[in-house]
Design a protein around this motif. Structure first.
Motif, PDB file in Angstrom:
ATOM      1  N   ASN A 573      32.355  45.259  22.019  1.00  0.00           N
ATOM      2  CA  ASN A 573      32.660  44.857  23.718  1.00  0.00           C
ATOM      3  C   ASN A 573      32.649  43.267  23.672  1.00  0.00           C
ATOM      4  O   ASN A 573      32.450  42.949  25.210  1.00  0.00           O
ATOM      5  N   LYS A 574      32.906  42.347  23.065  1.00  0.00           N
ATOM      6  CA  LYS A 574      32.799  41.337  23.408  1.00  0.00           C
ATOM      7  C   LYS A 574      34.462  40.267  24.592  1.00  0.00           C
ATOM      8  O   LYS A 574      35.121  41.151  24.095  1.00  0.00           O
ATOM      9  N   LYS A 575      34.364  39.704  25.078  1.00  0.00           N
ATOM     10  CA  LYS A 575      35.057  39.279  25.685  1.00  0.00           C
ATOM     11  C   LYS A 575      35.935  38.835  25.133  1.00  0.00           C
ATOM     12  O   LYS A 575      35.599  37.634  24.255  1.00  0.00           O
ATOM     13  N   GLY A 576      37.512  38.807  24.680  1.00  0.00           N
ATOM     14  CA  GLY A 576      38.674  38.460  24.130  1.00  0.00           C
ATOM     15  C   GLY A 576      39.133  39.293  23.172  1.00  0.00           C
ATOM     16  O   GLY A 576      39.692  39.046  22.253  1.00  0.00           O
ATOM     17  N   CYS A 577      38.151  40.384  22.790  1.00  0.00           N
ATOM     18  CA  CYS A 577      38.951  41.086  21.481  1.00  0.00           C
ATOM     19  C   CYS A 577      39.698  41.384  21.965  1.00  0.00           C
ATOM     20  O   CYS A 577      39.622  42.433  20.541  1.00  0.00           O
ATOM     21  N   ALA A 578      40.393  42.071  22.889  1.00  0.00           N
ATOM     22  CA  ALA A 578      41.404  43.090  22.906  1.00  0.00           C
ATOM     23  C   ALA A 578      41.664  44.265  22.826  1.00  0.00           C
ATOM     24  O   ALA A 578      42.339  44.421  22.422  1.00  0.00           O
ATOM     25  N   GLY A 579      40.166  45.104  23.302  1.00  0.00           N
ATOM     26  CA  GLY A 579      39.838  46.402  22.844  1.00  0.00           C
ATOM     27  C   GLY A 579      40.326  46.611  21.289  1.00  0.00           C
ATOM     28  O   GLY A 579      40.217  47.908  20.748  1.00  0.00           O
ATOM     29  N   LYS A 580      40.268  45.452  20.200  1.00  0.00           N
ATOM     30  CA  LYS A 580      40.343  45.918  18.930  1.00  0.00           C
ATOM     31  C   LYS A 580      38.990  45.876  18.365  1.00  0.00           C
ATOM     32  O   LYS A 580      37.965  45.559  19.122  1.00  0.00           O
ATOM     33  N   SER A 581      38.963  46.895  17.177  1.00  0.00           N
ATOM     34  CA  SER A 581      37.995  46.476  16.636  1.00  0.00           C
ATOM     35  C   SER A 581      37.527  45.964  15.283  1.00  0.00           C
ATOM     36  O   SER A 581      37.766  45.318  14.554  1.00  0.00           O
ATOM     37  N   TYR A 582      36.377  43.906  15.759  1.00  0.00           N
ATOM     38  CA  TYR A 582      35.869  43.297  15.188  1.00  0.00           C
ATOM     39  C   TYR A 582      34.527  43.474  15.014  1.00  0.00           C
ATOM     40  O   TYR A 582      33.662  44.095  15.607  1.00  0.00           O
ATOM     41  N   ILE A 583      33.781  42.848  13.775  1.00  0.00           N
ATOM     42  CA  ILE A 583      32.923  42.564  13.433  1.00  0.00           C
ATOM     43  C   ILE A 583      32.546  40.962  13.166  1.00  0.00           C
ATOM     44  O   ILE A 583      33.505  40.431  12.726  1.00  0.00           O
ATOM     45  N   ARG A 584      31.300  41.368  12.959  1.00  0.00           N
ATOM     46  CA  ARG A 584      31.006  39.200  12.709  1.00  0.00           C
ATOM     47  C   ARG A 584      29.719  39.523  11.551  1.00  0.00           C
ATOM     48  O   ARG A 584      28.511  40.316  12.266  1.00  0.00           O
ATOM     49  N   LEU A 585      29.834  38.621  10.455  1.00  0.00           N
ATOM     50  CA  LEU A 585      28.743  39.379   9.114  1.00  0.00           C
ATOM     51  C   LEU A 585      27.929  37.809   8.951  1.00  0.00           C
ATOM     52  O   LEU A 585      29.059  36.790   8.607  1.00  0.00           O
ATOM     53  N   ALA A 586      26.705  37.484   9.568  1.00  0.00           N
ATOM     54  CA  ALA A 586      26.215  37.149   8.600  1.00  0.00           C
ATOM     55  C   ALA A 586      26.318  36.455   7.307  1.00  0.00           C
ATOM     56  O   ALA A 586      26.521  37.286   6.756  1.00  0.00           O
ATOM     57  N   VAL A 587      26.245  35.340   6.701  1.00  0.00           N
ATOM     58  CA  VAL A 587      26.819  35.371   4.909  1.00  0.00           C
ATOM     59  C   VAL A 587      25.260  35.162   5.158  1.00  0.00           C
ATOM     60  O   VAL A 587      24.235  33.917   5.837  1.00  0.00           O
ATOM     61  N   ARG A 588      24.527  35.486   3.943  1.00  0.00           N
ATOM     62  CA  ARG A 588      23.183  36.007   3.232  1.00  0.00           C
ATOM     63  C   ARG A 588      23.741  34.907   1.812  1.00  0.00           C
ATOM     64  O   ARG A 588      24.211  34.542   1.446  1.00  0.00           O
ATOM     65  N   ASP A 589      22.714  35.307   1.009  1.00  0.00           N
ATOM     66  CA  ASP A 589      22.382  35.052  -0.435  1.00  0.00           C
ATOM     67  C   ASP A 589      24.015  36.277  -0.972  1.00  0.00           C
ATOM     68  O   ASP A 589      23.911  37.040  -0.571  1.00  0.00           O
ATOM     69  N   GLU A 590      23.430  35.970  -2.451  1.00  0.00           N
ATOM     70  CA  GLU A 590      25.302  36.439  -2.739  1.00  0.00           C
ATOM     71  C   GLU A 590      24.436  38.237  -3.430  1.00  0.00           C
ATOM     72  O   GLU A 590      25.308  39.497  -3.165  1.00  0.00           O
ATOM     73  N   THR A 591      23.167  38.494  -3.570  1.00  0.00           N
ATOM     74  CA  THR A 591      22.519  39.437  -4.245  1.00  0.00           C
ATOM     75  C   THR A 591      22.582  40.210  -2.567  1.00  0.00           C
ATOM     76  O   THR A 591      23.339  41.577  -2.557  1.00  0.00           O
ATOM     77  N   ASP A 592      22.792  39.760  -1.150  1.00  0.00           N
ATOM     78  CA  ASP A 592      22.126  40.756   0.173  1.00  0.00           C
ATOM     79  C   ASP A 592      23.923  41.117  -0.266  1.00  0.00           C
ATOM     80  O   ASP A 592      24.364  41.708   0.915  1.00  0.00           O
TER      81      ASP A 592
END
Length: 607
Positions: A573-592
């Motif tokens: 639902n973010k403006k600018g994503c043009a109706g496509k499926s996007y996610i944002r993933l925080a970079v955590r430590d290697e295990t997570d």
């Protein structure tokens, strides 16, 4: 087997919610606690259910009579519920304890289906259901031996936070054999009440028994099963998020805007931090001063801006500290640029643009799959647009796009020539691979009086709980406006102390950023190895991904939360994503990161 439910209490901490009903009549997502519990017990083929009532007992009995419960129900009245505690309620049901094996439950609990079945099927006759102690828990904890026998029940006076790694919290569900009740519990219960009174907790009797007799009660540990004890409105709010319907759970979590430390089983890939900073020594230094910081007022704004100016290499008059960057953004946009037209690049962090009317926004959308752009793209697009202010978040959020320092300076020069104010948000710039990339310097601020710098200290410095941000500009009038708008004590003593000490940990910070960049690159490669995932290269502490195939970003986020206890940022639902499926993933430590990658493979790859 019988079940005894202790439901006599008044639930005072729930205040208005229990003014006319009992505590167990509180609804969690439209279903009362008592209906849910009775339905779960009814599926166990028990001989009977005994409910000890007290407060509003006639209302509760009438309410229960409407349920389609096949198991016989017997009520026992605690007429002095307002003068006693649950030890007396259990005492009133003591004859039933010695007649049959018994489950004992407190009525303010909500828990997953299947937990009671596992408890009954366990071959051990006397069990206390427990969970590893976590920060949200309150009440009785136990210590156990290597064979899972309870060594001691600890009350509040015996509890030590230094020992919490060894503690288990009682869930307030027990299984007792009739022999245990006959030979131990009931005799000790009667003696305890006779000598110490009726206003105690029934677990105090178990404490006496375990101190006198070894190896009588074992624990049955919960792992990933959900449960919650509801004592107040905050407990109710959290329980409603945990026990939401699968299609509603993600929305409820998103509406919390953080605070996921209240859910220790969940790994948060939504909010953005640095797992490699601060170092333990810095945290220990704050801990060692905790008592002083807690009991004393912080300094005023002038002192804290002095601390910030020292680290960020700008004059004290040219910087201001905020209670998070969000406080400064609000002040800036509402008090300085309220009637100005704002140029923005989307998709982006929307805290700035959300404070503008639609007619005052001019949006640039990069015309490529990775949302890449450089200074010349912005100059070309905004060159003939009527804007007063241009916002550049660098690296951008959520794309991670980065404009190098040389080109950012060209953009600043162009803005100055055009009479446009440039807001440069550097909240994520420490994660970029370019060295010395920041604009925080007195020389740059002096050269570009049209430049406003913003930085959240939560992100790269890994301290979001402190709520720290800074704004800098050589525009004296602007700075006076911002400083006059924020409170003189707008940050607390812990945040001030952090500003005072963090410069001496610069080497640790630099090493942490270097490690982070390596982990981010590996994480991006691992994500790109998953079918139906396209990870976009990032210079920030997150990775934006396009989700391909039949499962869209929203469905993926729901599955990861419901089935894997992983929360991610859905950008559908973010403006600018043009109706496509996007996610944002925080970079955590290697295990997570590895846990998330494997979970996404499970969900997205064809089996």
């Amino acid at each position: 087997m019988d079940a005894i439910i202790l439901a006599a209490g008044m639930g005072k901490r729930l205040k208005e919610l229990t003014k006319s009903v009992t505590k167990c009549m509180i609804e969690v997502n439209g279903v009362t606690l008592v209906e849910r519990m009775l339905t779960q017990l009814d599926s166990l083929n028990l001989d009977r259910i005994i409910i000890v009532t007290g407060y509003k007992e006639d209302i509760l009995k009438e309410f229960i009579s409407k349920f389609d419960i096949k198991t016989p129900i017997k009520f026992i009245s605690n007429s002095i519920y307002d003068k006693t505690n649950n030890i007396y309620s259990l005492y009133l049901a003591r004859e039933h304890l010695i007649e049959n094996d018994t489950l004992i439950l407190e009525s303010d609990l909500i828990f997953d289906d299947g937990i009671l079945e596992d408890l009954i099927s366990d071959e051990c006759s006397n069990l206390a259901l427990v969970a590893k102690y976590e920060s949200w828990m309150d009440g009785t904890v136990v210590t156990i031996d290597d064979d899972d026998y309870i060594v001691d029940f600890l009350n509040k006076e015996e509890f030590s936070f230094e020992e919490i790694a060894n503690y288990y919290k009682t869930v307030n569900i027990y299984k007792f054999s009739k022999d245990f009740s006959k030979d131990y519990y009931v005799p000790f219960l009667e003696a305890y009440i006779k000598s110490l009174g009726e206003n105690e907790y029934y677990e105090q009797v178990l404490k006496v028994i375990t101190n006198l007799n070894e190896n009588l009660i074992k624990v049955k540990k919960l792992n990933h099963e959900h449960w919650y004890e509801i004592d107040d409105v905050q407990d109710l709010n959290i329980a409603e998020s945990i026990f939401s319907e699968p299609n509603l759970k993600l929305k409820k979590f998103e509406s919390r805007y953080g605070g996921y430390w209240r859910y220790p089983q969940i790994i948060d890939f939504c909010y953005l931090v640095n797992p490699y900073y601060p170092p333990k020594t810095l945290v220990d230094e704050i801990k060692s001063n905790f008592d002083v910081l807690l009991r004393h007022y912080p300094s005023g704004l002038d002192i804290n801006t002095l601390l910030a100016s020292k680290y960020f290499n700008v004059h004290q008059d040219h910087i201001v500290v905020g209670n998070g960057a969000s406080e400064l953004i609000k002040s800036l946009m509402e008090n300085t640029f309220g009637d100005k037209r704002l140029g923005v690049i989307i998709p982006t962090f929307e805290e700035y643009s959300n404070r503008k009317s639609e007619e005052d926004l001019v949006r640039f959308i990069p015309q490529n799959d990775n949302f890449e752009y450089d200074y010349d793209d912005l100059i070309e697009f905004f060159g003939d647009k009527d804007i007063d202010v241009l916002l550049l978040i660098n690296p951008d959020n959520p794309s991670g796009n980065y404009i190098c320092k040389e080109n950012s300076l060209k953009l600043a020069k162009w803005c100055q020539d055009q009479g446009i104010t440039l807001i440069l948000d550097e909240s994520f710039i420490d994660f970029a691979t370019e060295e010395n990339s920041t604009f925080f310097s007195e020389q740059i601020l002096a050269q570009y009086p049209n430049l406003i710098l913003m930085k959240s200290i939560s992100k790269s410095f890994g301290v979001p709980g402190l709520r720290l941000g800074v704004l800098a500009s050589s525009d004296s009038e602007l700075m006076q406006t911002i400083k006059s708008d924020v409170s003189i004590w707008n940050i607390n003593s812990f945040a001030e102390f952090y500003l005072q000490i963090f410069e001496k940990y610069q080497d640790d910070f630099d090493k942490g950023i270097k490690k982070y960049q390596e982990v981010r690159d590996k994480f991006t490669n691992d994500l790109n190895s998953i079918e139906n995932v396209r990870a976009i290269p990032s210079q920030a502490n997150y990775v934006m991904c396009e989700i391909l195939g039949d499962i869209d970003s929203r469905k993926l986020a729901e599955i990861l939360l419901n089935d894997y206890n992983l929360i991610i940022k859905d950008l559908s639902n973010k403006k600018g994503c043009a109706g496509k499926s996007y996610i944002r993933l925080a970079v955590r430590d290697e295990t997570d990161n590895g846990i998330l990658v494997e979970a996404m493979k499970d969900v997205l790859e064809d089996k």
